[in-house]
Enzyme design. Structure first.
Site, PDB file in Angstrom:
ATOM      1  CB  THR A 106      -0.952   0.012   1.214  1.00  0.00           C
ATOM      2  OG1 THR A 106      -1.773   1.184   1.176  1.00  0.00           O
ATOM      3  CG2 THR A 106      -0.201  -0.010   2.540  1.00  0.00           C
ATOM      4  CG  HIS A 132       5.007 -11.035  17.028  1.00  0.00           C
ATOM      5  ND1 HIS A 132       5.995 -11.912  16.677  1.00  0.00           N
ATOM      6  CD2 HIS A 132       5.578 -10.173  17.916  1.00  0.00           C
ATOM      7  CE1 HIS A 132       7.114 -11.623  17.330  1.00  0.00           C
ATOM      8  NE2 HIS A 132       6.879 -10.555  18.080  1.00  0.00           N
TER       9      HIS A 132
END
Length: 426
Positions: free
Chosen positions: A344, A397
């Site tokens: 993006t 994560h």
């Protein structure tokens, strides 16, 4: 009688919203011609006619939610221009199923050799006011517009909702009669007496909102940052732009460099090109890169397929083509599904730094930002102004560790600062 049904939209989409009726009752419809536009969670879809005929009945109004397989219109045989049954919303259909309105009178007439059913409460007769569809009458009441002042190109003089909308957009006809103006909806006032406006969220905007919240609630999202000296890429673009345009008929932008760099980095750090399914990690061995694009109804992420097998020119052409389709609401479901990683670029809007949100079920997204001249230490004694860009990598994560994320972003930095490396990436 030919039934027009809501088609299968996609595996995960079971309903849509009637956005716009492209044909009105009485209109001639050719085989394959679009009748209605549906808005879904991802794209707008035009529903075509399987056979030619005349649109006799609309069974859902604009703004109604309809299910896959539901009948939303009926076509009859013959030519257009005859008296037609006007739009009925789903609510009106449900009411008519329970009890027939006392005021409804059904008569039959023969017009051009065709039997036509008339409902007097839906179509006004000459001398009793203008002929208009229920949707048009409703919109006119809401806007305080006198239907007798609305112009239409319909062969029989019937006014549809688009005629009312066009009438409202004309500055010269915005003057309304006092009585109509009094009944027009007024802006709502907040508790403190200040003016407010309420706008219903589109289906797509609701979906975007829900998915962004879902990602933040289900993923252990973390963001790491770095900065890149864009001098080498900018110099290369300047040297090669003219020949690149001549060879590829498209400009050489920054996005193709970052796409190629991302693919190379993903090959070295495969857990960033993956997704979680239950208690399994699915590593993708292909590289379908999503490119975030601003569209009229919100951000969409069309996908550049097999980016690892395409050269710079092919990538730039794909991005330009997909961005054009996004701006014109022409993206198909196949353009939006199956991406493995997303890039993006908030820099096109002036963003200096941001933390992009994951595009689930992907586990990583790369954010680009504005290029700004900043003083950079070249060595212990020398400072230079260099065109610098902050880059951000948000990642899940749960399967991507900090070491992998930081290393991935360092690979991006190294390849953009020395773009010739990209020529040697497989």
């Amino acid at each position: 009688m030919i039934e027009i049904k809501v088609p299968e939209l996609a595996e995960s989409i079971t309903e849509g919203t009637v956005a716009t009726w492209l044909k009105q009752p009485g209109d001639q419809v050719e085989k394959g011609e679009a009748i209605v536009e549906l808005e879904t969670d991802k794209v707008n879809i035009e529903v075509p006619a399987d056979e030619a005929g005349v649109l006799e009945e609309q069974l859902a109004g604009e703004g109604d939610t309809v299910q896959v397989g539901e009948v939303i219109a009926r076509l009859g045989s013959g030519s257009g221009g005859g008296t037609a049954v006007a739009t009925k919303t789903k609510t009106e259909n449900a009411t008519e199923t329970k009890t027939e309105a006392p005021t409804e009178k059904k008569t039959e007439s023969i017009e051009e050799g065709k039997k036509v059913e008339k409902r007097e409460e839906h179509v006004a007769s000459p001398g009793k006011g203008p002929i208009a569809t229920p949707a048009a009458r409703k919109l006119a009441r809401e806007k305080g517009i006198d239907l007798s002042a609305v112009q239409t190109n319909d062969p029989i003089g019937r006014i549809n909702v688009h005629d009312v909308s066009r009438h409202e957009e004309k500055p010269a006809v915005k003057e309304q009669k006092p009585a109509a103006a009094a009944s027009a909806p007024q802006p709502a006032a907040a508790a403190n007496g200040k003016e407010e406006e309420r706008i219903k969220m589109t289906r797509r905007r609701q979906t975007i909102a829900n998915r962004l919240v879902e990602v933040q609630q289900t993923a252990a999202m973390l963001t790491t940052f770095n900065e890149i000296d864009m001098s080498a890429v900018m110099a290369l673009r300047k040297r090669r732009q003219e020949k690149f345009v001549k060879d590829n008929d498209v400009k050489l932008g920054f996005m193709s460099f970052f796409t190629k760099a991302a693919v190379a980095a993903l090959k070295r750090m495969p857990y960033l090109n993956a997704e979680i399914q239950g208690n399994e990690i699915v590593l993708k061995k292909y590289y379908d890169i999503g490119i975030a694009v601003s569209a009229p109804d919100g951000l969409v992420v069309p996908v550049v397929r097999e980016a690892d097998r395409k050269n710079f020119g092919e990538i730039e052409k794909d991005i330009l083509h997909l961005a054009g389709k996004a701006r014109n609401n022409k993206l198909g479901l196949s353009d939006l599904t199956g991406g493995t990683f997303t890039i993006t670029n908030g820099g096109v809007f002036g963003s200096l730094l941001s933390t992009p949100i994951l595009n689930g079920p992907q586990v990583a997204i790369l954010g680009m930002h504005s290029i700004q001249l900043r003083p950079v230490a070249i060595d212990a004694d020398t400072m230079e102004n260099r065109p610098m860009m902050y880059v951000a990598l948000s990642y899940d994560h749960r399967i991507v560790d900090g070491r992998e994320a930081v290393t991935f972003l360092k690979h991006i930095k190294d390849m953009i600062e020395d773009p010739e490396q990209l020529l040697f990436e497989a």
